[in-house]
Design a protein around this motif. Structure first.
Motif, PDB file in Angstrom:
ATOM      1  N   PHE B  18     -19.282   6.463  73.201  1.00 55.25           N
ATOM      2  CA  PHE B  18     -18.039   5.987  72.582  1.00 55.25           C
ATOM      3  C   PHE B  18     -17.339   7.163  71.915  1.00 55.25           C
ATOM      4  CE2 PHE B  18     -15.496   4.565  69.017  1.00 55.25           C
ATOM      5  CZ  PHE B  18     -14.801   3.491  69.534  1.00 55.25           C
ATOM      6  N   HIS B  41     -16.667   5.156  76.659  1.00 52.19           N
ATOM      7  CA  HIS B  41     -15.668   4.177  76.230  1.00 52.19           C
ATOM      8  C   HIS B  41     -14.712   4.899  75.275  1.00 52.19           C
ATOM      9  CE1 HIS B  41     -14.902  -0.161  74.564  1.00 52.19           C
ATOM     10  NE2 HIS B  41     -13.789   0.478  74.868  1.00 52.19           N
ATOM     11  N   VAL B  43     -11.455   4.918  72.945  1.00 48.36           N
ATOM     12  CA  VAL B  43     -10.515   4.075  72.193  1.00 48.36           C
ATOM     13  C   VAL B  43      -9.660   4.972  71.298  1.00 48.36           C
ATOM     14  CG1 VAL B  43     -10.269   2.230  70.484  1.00 48.36           C
ATOM     15  CG2 VAL B  43     -12.064   2.088  72.218  1.00 48.36           C
ATOM     16  N   PRO B  44      -8.384   5.115  71.613  1.00 46.05           N
ATOM     17  CA  PRO B  44      -7.517   5.873  70.704  1.00 46.05           C
ATOM     18  C   PRO B  44      -7.387   5.164  69.355  1.00 46.05           C
ATOM     19  CG  PRO B  44      -6.496   5.616  72.870  1.00 46.05           C
ATOM     20  CD  PRO B  44      -7.690   4.703  72.836  1.00 46.05           C
ATOM     21  N   LEU B  54     -14.644   2.723  63.469  1.00 44.64           N
ATOM     22  CA  LEU B  54     -15.052   2.337  64.833  1.00 44.64           C
ATOM     23  C   LEU B  54     -16.351   3.043  65.216  1.00 44.64           C
ATOM     24  CD1 LEU B  54     -11.574   2.606  66.627  1.00 44.64           C
ATOM     25  CD2 LEU B  54     -12.768   0.484  66.069  1.00 44.64           C
ATOM     26  N   SER B  58     -19.913   1.398  66.255  1.00 42.74           N
ATOM     27  CA  SER B  58     -20.504   1.697  67.553  1.00 42.74           C
ATOM     28  C   SER B  58     -21.931   2.215  67.393  1.00 42.74           C
ATOM     29  CB  SER B  58     -19.639   2.728  68.292  1.00 42.74           C
ATOM     30  OG  SER B  58     -20.184   2.984  69.564  1.00 42.74           O
ATOM     31  N   TYR B  59     -22.107   3.116  66.447  1.00 41.68           N
ATOM     32  CA  TYR B  59     -23.445   3.668  66.200  1.00 41.68           C
ATOM     33  C   TYR B  59     -24.421   2.555  65.820  1.00 41.68           C
ATOM     34  CZ  TYR B  59     -27.248   5.907  63.672  1.00 41.68           C
ATOM     35  OH  TYR B  59     -28.496   6.265  63.223  1.00 41.68           O
ATOM     36  N   LYS B  63     -24.724   2.475  70.263  1.00 43.81           N
ATOM     37  CA  LYS B  63     -24.027   3.416  71.144  1.00 43.81           C
ATOM     38  C   LYS B  63     -23.551   4.611  70.329  1.00 43.81           C
ATOM     39  CE  LYS B  63     -21.519   1.882  74.743  1.00 43.81           C
ATOM     40  NZ  LYS B  63     -20.370   1.376  75.542  1.00 43.81           N
TER      41      LYS B  63
END
Ligand SMILES: [Mg+2]
Lengths: 184, 168
Positions: B18, B41, B43-44, B54, B58-59, B63
């Motif tokens: 990510f 993945h 993501v702006p 974010l 994610s972590y 991920k």
């Protein structure tokens, strides 16, 4: 209803889900009402509950409920376009909108005045936005979970706080416990 | 191999799945490369503190995450670094465009450049400065170090590293 009354009512729904809870009194209330390893309590960093929740939902398949406040969403308003444009169907953003900065002395927010967070979310492109009354929060939240569609819920409620103890759990313990619950 | 491809190869090899980005002209090539890779993945973000939120999510979702941003963002993210990434002890590689350094054409960029390393040092953030293209060879080791120690780590990449800003 005030936030703590809503949290008490939806605690049986939250219990089985991954929850990212907003900084300050919201986390203290949730922690006191029904502490669960599946709860991630924010101890700092106002505004990022929705972002942490979205990142978590994107990374793994379990449903994620981010419990945010109107003041915190206003402080990180740029989260709404990111949510809208990155549809993640296991993600629910529950904004407890009491029209005030509850953790800092109930100063009024603009969401309690002319600004509609539901309309802002819609204008940002969020597809499923539900504004509800405090008494309907449980039903709306369960419907959002059942729909398996990314949903933004704006729950309009009264300003006010329950007196709950500060969370003294170490942040690394909160995080480690939460990550184990995510993987379980 | 381009430095863009090398950087993204190293991210992938270190399990980063990510990446969130806030653009800078110097970062355009590496952001294109991130976007092109199916393993990542992308993501702006609209703002870098949002991006770090974010990454934290994610972590915790299993991920590994990274952020790509400009050094002006250090001014935006100090609270997030201290109270989220460091307080909860999370790894976060920060690939940072180091504007306001040698070969910089925009004077205002120097105003944050002079504070960048001091702020990172004040935060006890391990900091690496890529000035020559060959410095990219350390990137893989820096990622391994980041995920070993569970800290935010800064990789400052200046205009000379990217092959010049105004003169590229
Ligand atoms: Mg509020």
């Amino acid at each position: 209803m005030i936030r703590s009354e809503i949290l008490k009512e939806i605690a049986p729904i939250l219990r089985d889900q991954l929850v990212v809870c907003n900084i300050g009194i919201p986390s203290q209330e949730l922690h006191a009402i029904d502490d669960q390893p599946t709860n991630f309590y924010m101890l700092g960093t106002m505004g990022l509950a929705s972002s942490i929740g979205l990142g978590l939902a994107m990374a793994q398949p379990k449903p994620v409920i981010a419990i945010d406040g109107d003041g915190s969403v206003l402080t990180n308003l740029c989260t709404l376009p990111t949510i809208a444009n990155n549809v993640t169907d296991n993600y629910i953003l529950l904004i407890i909108d009491n029209g005030s900065y509850g953790s800092t002395g109930d100063q009024p927010t603009y969401a309690g005045k002319k600004t509609s967070l539901a309309k802002v979310a819609e204008a940002c492109g969020c597809d499923n936005v539900v504004e509800c009354r405090d008494v309907d929060t449980g039903r709306v939240l369960q419907e959002a979970l059942d729909s398996k569609k990314m949903t933004v819920i704006v729950c309009k409620c009264d300003s006010g706080n329950a007196t709950m103890p500060v969370i003294t759990m170490d942040p690394v313990v909160i995080r480690d416990r939460f990550m184990k619950a995510v993987q379980a | 191999m381009s430095i863009h491809a090398k950087i993204v190869d190293d991210f992938v090899a270190n399990g980063v799945g990510f990446i969130t980005t806030v653009p800078c002209k110097q970062l355009a090539g590496v952001i294109d490369e991130v976007e092109a890779r199916p393993e990542i993945h992308h993501v702006p973000s609209n703002k870098e503190d949002e991006g770090m939120g974010l990454c934290a999510g994610s972590y915790m979702g299993g991920k590994r995450a990274a952020i790509i941003m400009q050094n002006t963002a250090i001014g935006v993210t100090i609270n997030t670094l201290a109270t989220l990434i460091q307080y909860y002890r999370m790894p976060l590689p920060m690939l940072i465009s180091y504007r306001g350094e040698l070969r910089e054409p925009v004077a205002c960029q120097v105003e944050m450049a002079v504070h960048t390393k001091a702020l990172l040092a004040q935060l006890n953030i391990p900091t690496y400065h890529f000035h020559n293209q060959s410095d990219v060879n350390e990137f893989d080791m820096i990622l391994k170090y980041t995920f070993m120690c569970n800290k935010p780590v800064a990789i400052l990449t200046d205009a000379n590293f990217w092959g010049g800003y105004g003169d590229q």
